[in-house]
Motif scaffolding. Sequence first.
Motif, PDB file in Angstrom:
ATOM      1  N   LEU A  31       0.825  -1.208   0.000  1.00 42.79           N
ATOM      2  CA  LEU A  31       0.000   0.000   0.000  1.00 42.79           C
ATOM      3  C   LEU A  31       0.861   1.260   0.000  1.00 42.79           C
ATOM      4  O   LEU A  31       0.531   2.235  -0.681  1.00 42.79           O
ATOM      5  N   SER A  32       1.968   1.239   0.707  1.00 42.71           N
ATOM      6  CA  SER A  32       2.876   2.403   0.680  1.00 42.71           C
ATOM      7  C   SER A  32       3.416   2.618  -0.728  1.00 42.71           C
ATOM      8  O   SER A  32       3.503   3.760  -1.196  1.00 42.71           O
ATOM      9  N   CYS A  33       3.763   1.527  -1.419  1.00 43.44           N
ATOM     10  CA  CYS A  33       4.247   1.652  -2.802  1.00 43.44           C
ATOM     11  C   CYS A  33       3.161   2.198  -3.721  1.00 43.44           C
ATOM     12  O   CYS A  33       3.446   3.024  -4.601  1.00 43.44           O
ATOM     13  N   LEU A  34       1.922   1.766  -3.511  1.00 38.05           N
ATOM     14  CA  LEU A  34       0.819   2.280  -4.335  1.00 38.05           C
ATOM     15  C   LEU A  34       0.576   3.762  -4.072  1.00 38.05           C
ATOM     16  O   LEU A  34       0.330   4.531  -5.010  1.00 38.05           O
ATOM     17  N   ILE A  35       0.636   4.166  -2.825  1.00 37.31           N
ATOM     18  CA  ILE A  35       0.473   5.593  -2.505  1.00 37.31           C
ATOM     19  C   ILE A  35       1.623   6.383  -3.103  1.00 37.31           C
ATOM     20  O   ILE A  35       1.425   7.456  -3.687  1.00 37.31           O
ATOM     21  N   HIS A  36       2.830   5.852  -2.992  1.00 38.10           N
ATOM     22  CA  HIS A  36       4.008   6.492  -3.569  1.00 38.10           C
ATOM     23  C   HIS A  36       3.820   6.663  -5.082  1.00 38.10           C
ATOM     24  O   HIS A  36       4.083   7.739  -5.644  1.00 38.10           O
ATOM     25  N   ALA A  37       3.319   5.618  -5.728  1.00 39.49           N
ATOM     26  CA  ALA A  37       3.059   5.675  -7.170  1.00 39.49           C
ATOM     27  C   ALA A  37       2.024   6.750  -7.490  1.00 39.49           C
ATOM     28  O   ALA A  37       2.201   7.546  -8.426  1.00 39.49           O
ATOM     29  N   ASP A  47       6.924   8.011 -15.376  1.00 39.13           N
ATOM     30  CA  ASP A  47       7.918   6.938 -15.341  1.00 39.13           C
ATOM     31  C   ASP A  47       8.143   6.456 -13.910  1.00 39.13           C
ATOM     32  O   ASP A  47       8.200   5.250 -13.647  1.00 39.13           O
ATOM     33  N   ASN A  48       8.278   7.383 -12.996  1.00 42.53           N
ATOM     34  CA  ASN A  48       8.478   7.035 -11.592  1.00 42.53           C
ATOM     35  C   ASN A  48       7.220   6.370 -11.028  1.00 42.53           C
ATOM     36  O   ASN A  48       7.306   5.420 -10.250  1.00 42.53           O
ATOM     37  N   ALA A  49       6.054   6.863 -11.424  1.00 42.98           N
ATOM     38  CA  ALA A  49       4.798   6.248 -10.980  1.00 42.98           C
ATOM     39  C   ALA A  49       4.739   4.792 -11.432  1.00 42.98           C
ATOM     40  O   ALA A  49       4.397   3.899 -10.644  1.00 42.98           O
ATOM     41  N   GLN A  50       5.085   4.534 -12.688  1.00 41.60           N
ATOM     42  CA  GLN A  50       5.062   3.165 -13.202  1.00 41.60           C
ATOM     43  C   GLN A  50       6.033   2.282 -12.425  1.00 41.60           C
ATOM     44  O   GLN A  50       5.720   1.114 -12.137  1.00 41.60           O
ATOM     45  N   TYR A  51       7.180   2.815 -12.079  1.00 45.73           N
ATOM     46  CA  TYR A  51       8.148   2.059 -11.282  1.00 45.73           C
ATOM     47  C   TYR A  51       7.531   1.634  -9.954  1.00 45.73           C
ATOM     48  O   TYR A  51       7.636   0.476  -9.558  1.00 45.73           O
ATOM     49  N   ALA A  56       4.781  -2.503  -6.388  1.00 47.60           N
ATOM     50  CA  ALA A  56       3.600  -3.002  -5.673  1.00 47.60           C
ATOM     51  C   ALA A  56       2.995  -4.224  -6.359  1.00 47.60           C
ATOM     52  O   ALA A  56       2.028  -4.795  -5.869  1.00 47.60           O
ATOM     53  N   GLY A  57       3.557  -4.613  -7.509  1.00 45.95           N
ATOM     54  CA  GLY A  57       3.053  -5.779  -8.229  1.00 45.95           C
ATOM     55  C   GLY A  57       1.828  -5.493  -9.071  1.00 45.95           C
ATOM     56  O   GLY A  57       1.052  -6.398  -9.371  1.00 45.95           O
ATOM     57  N   GLU A  58       1.644  -4.238  -9.455  1.00 46.49           N
ATOM     58  CA  GLU A  58       0.479  -3.841 -10.263  1.00 46.49           C
ATOM     59  C   GLU A  58       0.927  -3.019 -11.461  1.00 46.49           C
ATOM     60  O   GLU A  58       1.982  -2.386 -11.434  1.00 46.49           O
ATOM     61  N   ASP A  59       0.091  -3.009 -12.485  1.00 45.27           N
ATOM     62  CA  ASP A  59       0.263  -2.078 -13.589  1.00 45.27           C
ATOM     63  C   ASP A  59      -0.375  -0.757 -13.188  1.00 45.27           C
ATOM     64  O   ASP A  59      -1.302  -0.729 -12.366  1.00 45.27           O
TER      65      ASP A  59
END
Length: 81
Positions: A31-37, A47-51, A56-59
């Motif tokens: 969830l932290s990675c998704l919020i970061h994205a 580009d950073n959002a996609q990373y 987080a294991g999602e597109d």
Amino acid sequence: MECDHIKALDLARDGRWDESHKLVQQYSDKLSCLIHAYLHRVEGDIDNAQYWYGRAGEDMPNNTLEGELNRLYEMTDRSKM
């Protein structure tokens, strides 16, 4: 110590991007990675959002920023169950 996801989302919702970013960037849970994205999407750094979505294991979703913020809030509700 766990990330306060609700606080990070509230800060993002209130336009306090830097504070939200500082809060989540130190964590690597999904969830932290998704919020970061999401924050990088808000910033326009796709580009950073996609990373971070990848971490987080999602597109990256094809939704609006508002829709993504709502989805993330819903995810925090489910994590409390």
